[in-house]
Design a protein around this motif. Structure first.
Motif, PDB file in Angstrom:
ATOM      1  N   SER A  15       0.845  -1.189   0.000  1.00  0.00           N
ATOM      2  CA  SER A  15       0.000   0.000   0.000  1.00  0.00           C
ATOM      3  C   SER A  15       0.886   1.247   0.000  1.00  0.00           C
ATOM      4  O   SER A  15       2.119   1.157   0.068  1.00  0.00           O
ATOM      5  N   PRO A  16       0.291   2.443  -0.057  1.00  0.00           N
ATOM      6  CA  PRO A  16       1.104   3.660   0.018  1.00  0.00           C
ATOM      7  C   PRO A  16       1.952   3.770   1.281  1.00  0.00           C
ATOM      8  O   PRO A  16       2.879   4.595   1.327  1.00  0.00           O
ATOM      9  N   VAL A  48       0.237   3.150  -9.141  1.00  0.00           N
ATOM     10  CA  VAL A  48      -0.407   2.215  -8.217  1.00  0.00           C
ATOM     11  C   VAL A  48       0.026   0.788  -8.523  1.00  0.00           C
ATOM     12  O   VAL A  48       0.373   0.011  -7.619  1.00  0.00           O
ATOM     13  N   THR A  87       2.239  -1.580  -5.956  1.00  0.00           N
ATOM     14  CA  THR A  87       1.668  -2.813  -5.416  1.00  0.00           C
ATOM     15  C   THR A  87       2.241  -4.064  -6.074  1.00  0.00           C
ATOM     16  O   THR A  87       2.123  -5.164  -5.528  1.00  0.00           O
ATOM     17  N   ILE A 112      -1.675   9.152  -3.979  1.00  0.00           N
ATOM     18  CA  ILE A 112      -1.936   7.845  -4.578  1.00  0.00           C
ATOM     19  C   ILE A 112      -3.190   7.231  -3.980  1.00  0.00           C
ATOM     20  O   ILE A 112      -3.998   6.609  -4.689  1.00  0.00           O
ATOM     21  N   ARG A 113      -3.383   7.388  -2.669  1.00  0.00           N
ATOM     22  CA  ARG A 113      -4.619   6.879  -2.049  1.00  0.00           C
ATOM     23  C   ARG A 113      -5.842   7.520  -2.695  1.00  0.00           C
ATOM     24  O   ARG A 113      -6.839   6.849  -2.984  1.00  0.00           O
ATOM     25  N   ASP A 169      -6.396   6.229  -6.261  1.00  0.00           N
ATOM     26  CA  ASP A 169      -6.790   4.820  -6.286  1.00  0.00           C
ATOM     27  C   ASP A 169      -8.257   4.620  -5.924  1.00  0.00           C
ATOM     28  O   ASP A 169      -8.806   3.549  -6.156  1.00  0.00           O
TER      29      ASP A 169
END
Length: 331
Positions: free
Chosen positions: A11-12, A44, A48, A314-315, A318
């Motif tokens: 995750s970030p 992303v 990941t 990024i969160r 996403d």
């Protein structure tokens, strides 16, 4: 210099802002002081390591010492001995495309790019933040319409996912090519998509695009939310589907099956079904620059974040509801 780095997939939370060495500059490279960068779905997937075939590019079983960020704008700080296209002080934009190397990563204060790669003079009428939003998304839209879709004046073009990074450029570029454009997006993007030139806007939360009765010469599909038989009913008998991205379901082979199905089926029917892989091209960045300077395209920016807040950016991206692009202000 400061740069975003990560040493494991996840995750970030795996991202950190670190002090690292300046990137190496080869004889054919330009060193860019990054002013702004943009976040994309590729960041992303790189972070990941999913779908798992991404790890063939990024490292097995852990990521190589790489950074993130494929789109940037900034000023040329230095050039290699063989560089003739750029000189220190030039304002440029571009990025690394699909090549996941630390020295060309955009979430950093400096990046090193080959002069013959994905780099070009920045549009003079755009800010660094606006220019950073263009390279990958703009190239994807341009190549989908022009190369894969073979767009012509008067074509009826459907842009599915018109509110996103690629979609906002696809709407504007399709209008620049003289098409009649229908954009499909969510309620919160309807006014924006109309404001950037769409002739018709369909709110997918309220209306069924398949119920309009319209058929399209070209469909640019970023959303990937319709089954192929439904898409074929939306296309004219000799219409073209260009599939750009879309949701990646599954972690192993399944994400590759959709493009493979299009390639196998396309020769058997009157309609043309084309999966899309964006090509890094400095020449095409020059095409986008000319469109921008002519006032035909302008990036749509949803939010900006500081370099230290890349994990939050990024969160947000996403979640899948960003309007246009998410941009990182670096310096």
């Amino acid at each position: 210099m400061k740069a975003i780095r990560f040493n494991r997939y996840g995750s970030p939370d795996v991202l950190s802002l670190e002090d690292v060495d300046l990137p190496a500059v080869g004889d054919d490279d330009v060193l860019v002081r990054v002013k702004a960068a943009a976040v994309s779905p590729l960041d992303v997937r790189t972070m990941t390591g999913t779908p798992y075939f991404m790890r063939l590019l990024c490292g097995l079983p852990r990521p190589k010492p790489i950074g993130l960020g494929g789109e940037m704008a900034g000023c040329v700080e230095a050039v290699g001995g063989n560089v003739t296209r750029f000189r220190p002080g030039d304002e440029v934009y571009g990025g690394r495309g699909m090549a996941p190397t630390a020295r060309s990563a955009a979430f950093a204060e400096y990046a090193s790019l080959p002069q013959d790669g994905m780099v070009a003079k920045k549009p003079a009428n755009l800010s660094f933040e606006q220019a950073a939003a263009m390279p990958v998304s703009g190239l994807s839209a341009l190549q989908a319409l022009r190369d894969k879709g073979r767009i012509m004046p008067g074509h009826r073009v459907l842009v599915n996912g018109a509110g996103g990074g690629v979609g906002t450029f696809a709407v504007q570029l399709a209008k620049a090519y003289g098409a009649e454009v229908t954009g499909v997006c969510g309620t919160h993007n309807v006014d924006m998509v109309r404001s950037i030139g769409a002739d018709h806007v369909v709110d997918y939360t309220r209306d069924d695009i398949t119920g309009t009765g319209r058929r399209y010469d070209l469909m640019i599909d970023m959303a990937g939310n319709h089954l192929l038989p439904v898409i074929r009913r939306l296309l004219a008998p000799n219409g073209v589907l260009v599939a750009v991205g879309g949701p990646l379901k599954g972690m192993w082979i399944r994400p590759l099956l959709g493009p493979l199905k299009l390639l196998v089926l396309s020769p058997l029917i009157g309609q043309r079904l084309a999966p899309m892989m964006t090509k890094a091209s400095g020449d095409d960045l020059d095409v986008l620059r000319r469109h921008a300077e002519a006032g035909k395209i302008a990036p749509v920016i949803d939010r900006t974040y500081a370099l230290s807040a890349v994990p939050d950016a990024i969160r947000y991206l996403d979640k899948g509801h960003a309007r246009g692009k998410v941009v990182i202000t670096v310096s």
